[in-house]
Design a protein around this motif. Structure first.
Motif, PDB file in Angstrom:
ATOM      1  N   PRO A 149      25.486 -28.604  -8.679  1.00  0.00           N
ATOM      2  CA  PRO A 149      26.818 -29.145  -8.550  1.00  0.00           C
ATOM      3  C   PRO A 149      26.403 -30.357  -9.233  1.00  0.00           C
ATOM      4  CG  PRO A 149      26.269 -28.595  -6.395  1.00  0.00           C
ATOM      5  CD  PRO A 149      24.973 -28.556  -7.299  1.00  0.00           C
ATOM      6  N   GLU A 150      25.066 -30.955  -9.975  1.00  0.00           N
ATOM      7  CA  GLU A 150      25.637 -32.276 -10.266  1.00  0.00           C
ATOM      8  C   GLU A 150      25.653 -32.065 -11.224  1.00  0.00           C
ATOM      9  OE1 GLU A 150      25.913 -35.784  -9.296  1.00  0.00           O
ATOM     10  OE2 GLU A 150      25.991 -34.678  -7.030  1.00  0.00           O
ATOM     11  N   SER A 151      24.892 -31.003 -12.129  1.00  0.00           N
ATOM     12  CA  SER A 151      24.444 -30.369 -13.133  1.00  0.00           C
ATOM     13  C   SER A 151      25.856 -30.119 -13.845  1.00  0.00           C
ATOM     14  CB  SER A 151      23.032 -30.147 -13.643  1.00  0.00           C
ATOM     15  OG  SER A 151      23.310 -28.708 -12.449  1.00  0.00           O
ATOM     16  N   LEU A 152      26.579 -29.450 -12.946  1.00  0.00           N
ATOM     17  CA  LEU A 152      27.599 -28.212 -13.630  1.00  0.00           C
ATOM     18  C   LEU A 152      28.124 -27.987 -15.019  1.00  0.00           C
ATOM     19  CD1 LEU A 152      28.623 -25.483 -12.921  1.00  0.00           C
ATOM     20  CD2 LEU A 152      30.377 -26.688 -10.900  1.00  0.00           C
ATOM     21  N   PRO A 153      29.028 -29.386 -15.207  1.00  0.00           N
ATOM     22  CA  PRO A 153      29.540 -29.739 -16.286  1.00  0.00           C
ATOM     23  C   PRO A 153      28.768 -29.989 -17.419  1.00  0.00           C
ATOM     24  CG  PRO A 153      29.855 -31.733 -14.832  1.00  0.00           C
ATOM     25  CD  PRO A 153      28.657 -31.193 -14.200  1.00  0.00           C
ATOM     26  N   SER A 154      27.106 -29.644 -17.267  1.00  0.00           N
ATOM     27  CA  SER A 154      26.413 -29.917 -18.237  1.00  0.00           C
ATOM     28  C   SER A 154      26.414 -28.123 -18.754  1.00  0.00           C
ATOM     29  CB  SER A 154      25.019 -30.490 -17.757  1.00  0.00           C
ATOM     30  OG  SER A 154      25.338 -31.914 -18.335  1.00  0.00           O
ATOM     31  N   LEU A 155      25.912 -27.373 -17.110  1.00  0.00           N
ATOM     32  CA  LEU A 155      25.720 -25.940 -17.394  1.00  0.00           C
ATOM     33  C   LEU A 155      27.221 -25.856 -17.601  1.00  0.00           C
ATOM     34  CD1 LEU A 155      24.044 -25.419 -14.223  1.00  0.00           C
ATOM     35  CD2 LEU A 155      23.386 -26.187 -16.036  1.00  0.00           C
TER      36      LEU A 155
ATOM     37  N   LEU B  17      15.687 -24.638  -1.356  1.00  0.00           N
ATOM     38  CA  LEU B  17      16.812 -24.432  -1.749  1.00  0.00           C
ATOM     39  C   LEU B  17      18.103 -25.648  -1.501  1.00  0.00           C
ATOM     40  CD1 LEU B  17      16.189 -21.092  -0.569  1.00  0.00           C
ATOM     41  CD2 LEU B  17      15.858 -21.932  -3.134  1.00  0.00           C
ATOM     42  N   GLN B  18      18.108 -26.129  -0.822  1.00  0.00           N
ATOM     43  CA  GLN B  18      19.101 -26.817  -1.047  1.00  0.00           C
ATOM     44  C   GLN B  18      19.350 -28.039  -1.792  1.00  0.00           C
ATOM     45  OE1 GLN B  18      18.101 -28.162   3.640  1.00  0.00           O
ATOM     46  NE2 GLN B  18      19.519 -26.738   4.340  1.00  0.00           N
ATOM     47  N   ILE B  19      18.499 -28.380  -1.774  1.00  0.00           N
ATOM     48  CA  ILE B  19      18.433 -29.738  -2.785  1.00  0.00           C
ATOM     49  C   ILE B  19      19.161 -29.203  -4.187  1.00  0.00           C
ATOM     50  CG2 ILE B  19      17.101 -30.728  -4.481  1.00  0.00           C
ATOM     51  CD1 ILE B  19      15.252 -31.152  -2.265  1.00  0.00           C
ATOM     52  N   ILE B  20      18.363 -27.563  -4.691  1.00  0.00           N
ATOM     53  CA  ILE B  20      19.014 -26.714  -5.897  1.00  0.00           C
ATOM     54  C   ILE B  20      20.638 -26.664  -5.697  1.00  0.00           C
ATOM     55  CG2 ILE B  20      18.977 -24.408  -7.295  1.00  0.00           C
ATOM     56  CD1 ILE B  20      15.093 -24.660  -6.387  1.00  0.00           C
ATOM     57  N   GLY B  21      20.688 -25.593  -4.463  1.00  0.00           N
ATOM     58  CA  GLY B  21      22.135 -25.624  -4.558  1.00  0.00           C
ATOM     59  C   GLY B  21      23.335 -26.398  -3.799  1.00  0.00           C
ATOM     60  N   LYS B  22      22.785 -27.610  -3.263  1.00  0.00           N
ATOM     61  CA  LYS B  22      23.758 -28.138  -3.489  1.00  0.00           C
ATOM     62  C   LYS B  22      23.773 -30.052  -3.667  1.00  0.00           C
ATOM     63  CE  LYS B  22      24.463 -26.754   1.637  1.00  0.00           C
ATOM     64  NZ  LYS B  22      24.417 -27.441   3.102  1.00  0.00           N
ATOM     65  N   VAL B  23      22.002 -29.749  -4.943  1.00  0.00           N
ATOM     66  CA  VAL B  23      22.529 -31.404  -5.205  1.00  0.00           C
ATOM     67  C   VAL B  23      22.208 -31.145  -6.750  1.00  0.00           C
ATOM     68  CG1 VAL B  23      21.034 -33.432  -5.515  1.00  0.00           C
ATOM     69  CG2 VAL B  23      21.687 -32.313  -3.583  1.00  0.00           C
ATOM     70  N   LEU B  24      21.217 -30.334  -6.975  1.00  0.00           N
ATOM     71  CA  LEU B  24      20.960 -30.206  -8.532  1.00  0.00           C
ATOM     72  C   LEU B  24      21.741 -29.224  -9.164  1.00  0.00           C
ATOM     73  CD1 LEU B  24      17.363 -28.913  -9.312  1.00  0.00           C
ATOM     74  CD2 LEU B  24      18.409 -31.068  -9.950  1.00  0.00           C
TER      75      LEU B  24
ATOM     76  N   LYS C 130      35.889 -30.550 -18.140  1.00  0.00           N
ATOM     77  CA  LYS C 130      37.403 -31.546 -17.949  1.00  0.00           C
ATOM     78  C   LYS C 130      37.397 -31.246 -16.562  1.00  0.00           C
ATOM     79  CE  LYS C 130      39.169 -32.755 -22.752  1.00  0.00           C
ATOM     80  NZ  LYS C 130      40.065 -32.441 -22.752  1.00  0.00           N
ATOM     81  N   ARG C 131      37.918 -30.459 -15.896  1.00  0.00           N
ATOM     82  CA  ARG C 131      38.103 -29.873 -14.184  1.00  0.00           C
ATOM     83  C   ARG C 131      37.206 -30.547 -13.552  1.00  0.00           C
ATOM     84  NH1 ARG C 131      42.788 -25.515 -13.995  1.00  0.00           N
ATOM     85  NH2 ARG C 131      44.532 -25.906 -15.659  1.00  0.00           N
ATOM     86  N   ILE C 132      35.975 -30.055 -13.728  1.00  0.00           N
ATOM     87  CA  ILE C 132      35.052 -29.684 -13.050  1.00  0.00           C
ATOM     88  C   ILE C 132      34.247 -30.592 -13.151  1.00  0.00           C
ATOM     89  CG2 ILE C 132      32.225 -29.010 -12.670  1.00  0.00           C
ATOM     90  CD1 ILE C 132      32.760 -26.465 -14.024  1.00  0.00           C
ATOM     91  N   ASP C 133      34.328 -32.042 -14.385  1.00  0.00           N
ATOM     92  CA  ASP C 133      33.533 -33.000 -14.198  1.00  0.00           C
ATOM     93  C   ASP C 133      34.328 -34.244 -13.868  1.00  0.00           C
ATOM     94  OD1 ASP C 133      32.320 -35.069 -14.859  1.00  0.00           O
ATOM     95  OD2 ASP C 133      32.128 -35.243 -17.190  1.00  0.00           O
TER      96      ASP C 133
END
Length: 233
Positions: free
Chosen positions: A156-162, A147-154, A228-231
């Motif tokens: 956030p890191e993929s948020l611009p794509s999402l 859950l930590q990997i999903i919530g704090k890594v996956l 643009k603001r997230i990336d």
């Protein structure tokens, strides 16, 4: 001369502004926005879960994980492949049983969600796959839970794509809602078809179309600004 007259008549048929009822235009615009955003919330949640399921099960070698992956992939591909106009017709008995009616904006939601969620799930899966594997492995090595990997890594890191993916999906839903309107779901599609096309009011069709285009432009602009603001790359 006849040709010039016919072209003039066509032009005039698109400039009969008295045919446009602004109150009805606003009501139908609200219906379109309701169908778009109500379905978008459900699509975001379902698509995120399905995309995460596809991503996680594709990385595992266990037999059960592979079965889940292939079943999920099959269902996602099936519903992505069905044209929306066919899907909404297939959904009529289910919608009537679930809601007691197949007319009105709410009746269009099941088909909208079912058509767009698999599409967004694939975008979510792709976004997760683009996350640097080294970052995920480092988090795992530090003892982070799933859950930590999903919530704090996956995420956030993929948020611009999402965000970019949900923007594309929202625009698709605007178009789908117009199709749903043709068979009674209301909205600008219903206005363009019933009040405009079937009654020979080309100006109504034009105004409804321009309003849909305006909504799409606004959604795209909001999505681009958010990305643009997230990336931060």
């Amino acid at each position: 001369m006849r040709r010039d007259q016919s072209l003039l008549e066509v032009f005039q048929s698109y400039t009969n502004w008295e045919d446009v009822d602004l109150t009805k235009l606003w009501e139908n615009t609200q219906d379109t926005l309701y169908m778009t955003f109500a379905s978008l919330v459900a699509v975001f949640i379902i698509g995120l879960v399905l995309g995460l399921l596809l991503y996680e099960t594709s990385r595992r070698n266990g037999g059960f994980a592979k079965i889940v992956y292939y079943i999920t992939t099959f269902l996602v591909n099936v519903f992505r492949s069905i044209p929306f106009i066919i899907l909404i017709v297939l959904m009529i008995p289910f919608t009537r049983a679930l809601l007691g009616t197949m007319t009105g904006p709410t009746a269009g939601l099941p088909a909208l969600i079912l058509s767009a969620a698999p599409f967004y799930a694939r975008l979510v899966e792709s976004g997760f796959r683009d996350v640097d594997k080294g970052v995920v492995e480092a988090a795992e090595a530090m003892g982070a839970s799933k859950l930590q990997i999903i919530g704090k890594v996956l995420i956030p890191e993929s948020l611009p794509s999402l965000v970019a993916g949900i923007t594309v999906t929202a625009i698709s839903l605007v178009g789908f809602s117009a199709i749903a309107g043709i068979i009674g779901a209301g909205g600008l599609g219903n206005m363009a078809y019933l009040d405009g096309f079937q009654r020979g009011r080309n100006t109504v069709v034009l105004v409804a179309t321009i309003t849909i285009v305006f909504i799409v432009f606004i959604l795209q602009a909001i999505g681009d600004i958010a990305v643009k603001r997230i990336d931060k790359r």
